[in-house]
Design an enzyme around this catalytic site. Structure first.
Site, PDB file in Angstrom:
ATOM      1  CG  ASP A 129       4.481   2.036  -6.795  1.00  0.00           C
ATOM      2  OD1 ASP A 129       4.945   2.986  -6.133  1.00  0.00           O
ATOM      3  OD2 ASP A 129       4.070   0.981  -6.275  1.00  0.00           O
ATOM      4  CG  HIS A 173       2.994  -2.060  -2.499  1.00  0.00           C
ATOM      5  ND1 HIS A 173       1.693  -1.725  -2.225  1.00  0.00           N
ATOM      6  CD2 HIS A 173       3.651  -1.988  -1.315  1.00  0.00           C
ATOM      7  CE1 HIS A 173       1.570  -1.450  -0.931  1.00  0.00           C
ATOM      8  NE2 HIS A 173       2.740  -1.607  -0.350  1.00  0.00           N
ATOM      9  CD  GLN A 179       9.944   1.445  -0.854  1.00  0.00           C
ATOM     10  OE1 GLN A 179      10.938   1.957  -0.336  1.00  0.00           O
ATOM     11  NE2 GLN A 179       8.889   1.093  -0.141  1.00  0.00           N
ATOM     12  CB  CYS A 195       1.688  -4.616   0.465  1.00  0.00           C
ATOM     13  SG  CYS A 195       1.055  -4.051   2.011  1.00  0.00           S
ATOM     14  CE  LYS A 214       6.002   3.708   1.007  1.00  0.00           C
ATOM     15  NZ  LYS A 214       5.974   2.654   2.008  1.00  0.00           N
TER      16      LYS A 214
HETATM   17  N1  PLP Z   1       4.245   1.036  -3.772  1.00  0.00           N
HETATM   18  C1  PLP Z   1       5.367   0.617  -3.169  1.00  0.00           C
HETATM   19  C2  PLP Z   1       6.497   0.089  -4.019  1.00  0.00           C
HETATM   20  C3  PLP Z   1       5.476   0.685  -1.785  1.00  0.00           C
HETATM   21  O1  PLP Z   1       6.586   0.255  -1.188  1.00  0.00           O
HETATM   22  C4  PLP Z   1       4.392   1.195  -1.037  1.00  0.00           C
HETATM   23  C5  PLP Z   1       4.440   1.228   0.433  1.00  0.00           C
HETATM   24  O2  PLP Z   1       5.146   0.482   1.063  1.00  0.00           O
HETATM   25  C6  PLP Z   1       3.262   1.635  -1.712  1.00  0.00           C
HETATM   26  C7  PLP Z   1       3.226   1.543  -3.085  1.00  0.00           C
HETATM   27  C8  PLP Z   1       2.082   2.190  -0.984  1.00  0.00           C
HETATM   28  O3  PLP Z   1       2.428   3.361  -0.325  1.00  0.00           O
HETATM   29  P1  PLP Z   1       1.342   4.107   0.589  1.00  0.00           P
HETATM   30  O4  PLP Z   1       0.916   3.096   1.616  1.00  0.00           O
HETATM   31  O5  PLP Z   1       2.095   5.254   1.159  1.00  0.00           O
HETATM   32  O6  PLP Z   1       0.241   4.490  -0.308  1.00  0.00           O
END
Ligand code: PLP
Length: 411
Positions: free
Chosen positions: A201, A124, A204, A366, A227
């Site tokens: 990260d 992401h 998910q 993203c 989430k």
């Molecule tokens: N990393 C992953 C794998 C994600 O799916 C997301 C959001 O969809 C993020 C990071 C970023 O999350 P946030 O927008 O809550 O910071």
């Protein structure tokens, strides 16, 4: 067969009774943000109605109560990911802020010209751009682990990228597009074999499967509350305490100091050093309630439910003419289904599904480098949670067939 009983759980989510365009809502956009149960909203309302004051500051009763609720949430969230102690669990706004904190604070102190940061081509943007920003400043170089033909991360390729210059390996625990749960322990062992830190990260993963940051061998682990049934505005970064204690602050201001003079200051111990200013108190308390709610269901049961829905959806979709499904098949696959319908733009697919009351996401999610690796501009994506049902999957498949046939009349 699914394990949980979504019809009981769904009663906790008023929004799931909504109609969209006259059809019962089917919410399949959980990878973007989950819905919220009453228990979470009520915890926040109770805080505002009965206990609100600023935290960590006052000697008065309300401030003590608010502080206790806030710190209790820290203990709950830390336990939820099996952190060895609560003080190494920092509250942030979200995963994005948590990863920026690591890149800026740890990176500024530990990266220099020619050092290497390993990410993957499936990350992401939240786990790419913070590294790009710090690489620009320090002269560090970014390298990416590629995908295998089955669309898993290639561990052997990761191994071949490692060198004495590798300082960071930063990988998602679960892909927000391919749905695959990555073998973080193995990446961590590779990272540690060359003295690099393992940054995970977990955006998910924490909402969908049991997470044990110690068993994973993570050094930093980031995730978002919104989430996982929590409110927006509360996320977390867990890190090994000795790493955090050696790091400079990310943001400066109130709450994070020991002594302040006009031209210099000394800083508080963790976690306060990294929580400058008034935090999102109600949201953090809501995140604590979300953790209670998810623990009540059981994270293993949630993962198996998601997996069962994904297996069912994949079986039903595989035979559909004109569909391309992405992501590997197997026990390492969670409840995320990315797909394209031949000749139909994913935004048109999502709009057609919306007219049937079905919420899915369409776009690059993203993850533009991953889209490039898959050879597409964008995809549609259905993503499940414990409140979704096989009936909903069935309606989704019917709506997709209808959309495909509708667009075929214009082809
Ligand atoms: N990393 C992953 C794998 C994600 O799916 C997301 C959001 O969809 C993020 C990071 C970023 O999350 P946030 O927008 O809550 O910071």
């Amino acid at each position: 067969m699914v394990l949980l009983n979504p019809s009981t759980l769904r009663q906790d989510f008023p929004i799931l009774s909504r109609q969209i365009h006259g059809k019962p809502l089917i919410y399949f956009d959980n990878a973007a943000s989950s819905q919220k149960p009453r228990q979470v909203v009520e915890a926040m309302v109770a805080y505002y109605y009965q206990h609100h004051a600023n935290v960590h500051r006052g000697a008065h009763t309300l401030s003590v109560e608010a502080t206790e609720l806030y710190e209790e949430a820290r203990r709950k969230v830390a336990r939820f990911i099996n952190a060895p102690n609560p003080e190494s669990l920092l509250f942030t706004r979200n995963t994005t802020e948590a990863l920026n904190l690591v890149a800026q604070s740890w990176g500024r102190q530990n990266l220099k010209d020619g050092d290497e940061i390993i990410v993957s081509e499936a990350e992401h943007h939240a786990n790419l751009i913070p590294w790009q920003l710090i690489a620009e400043r320090t002269g560090a170089v970014i390298k990416a682990v590629r995908l295998t033909p089955e669309q898993r991360l290639d561990l052997e390729h990761c191994q071949s990228l490692l060198s004495s210059r590798t300082k960071v390996v930063a990988i998602a625990h679960m892909s927000n597009i391919l749905g695959v749960v990555n073998p973080i322990r193995r990446f961590a062992d590779l990272a540690h074999s060359v003295g690099a830190v393992m940054v995970v990260d977990g955006a998910q993963a924490v909402p969908h499967l049991p997470v044990d940051v110690q068993a994973l061998g993570a050094d930093f682990y980031a995730f978002s509350g919104h989430k996982m049934c929590g409110p927006t505005g509360a996320g977390a970064l867990w890190a090994r305490a000795e790493l955090l204690r050696a790091m400079p602050p990310f943001l400066g201001g109130g709450e994070m100091i020991r002594k302040v003079y006009i031209d210099h200051s000394t800083y508080a111990d963790i976690p306060m050093r990294f929580e400058a200013g008034t935090p999102n108190i109600a949201e953090v308390i809501g995140l604590g309630a979300a953790v209670d709610y998810l623990s009540g269901i059981g994270m293993q049961a949630i993962f198996e439910h998601d997996q069962a829905l994904a297996r069912y959806a994949l079986e039903r979709l595989e035979g559909l003419e004109g569909i391309t499904l992405y992501g590997p098949r197997g026990d390492d696959r969670g409840g995320i289904i990315p797909f394209n319908l031949q000749g139909i733009h994913p935004h048109d697919v999502a709009t057609a599904l919306d007219s049937e009351g079905i919420a899915v996401r369409a776009g690059h999610h993203c993850a533009q480098p991953l889209m490039r690796a898959l050879g597409v501009q964008s995809t549609a994506r259905a993503s499940f949670y414990f409140y979704n049902t096989e009936d909903e999957v069935e309606r989704f498949v019917e709506a997709l067939v209808k959309a495909r046939d509708f667009f075929a009349t214009f082809a």
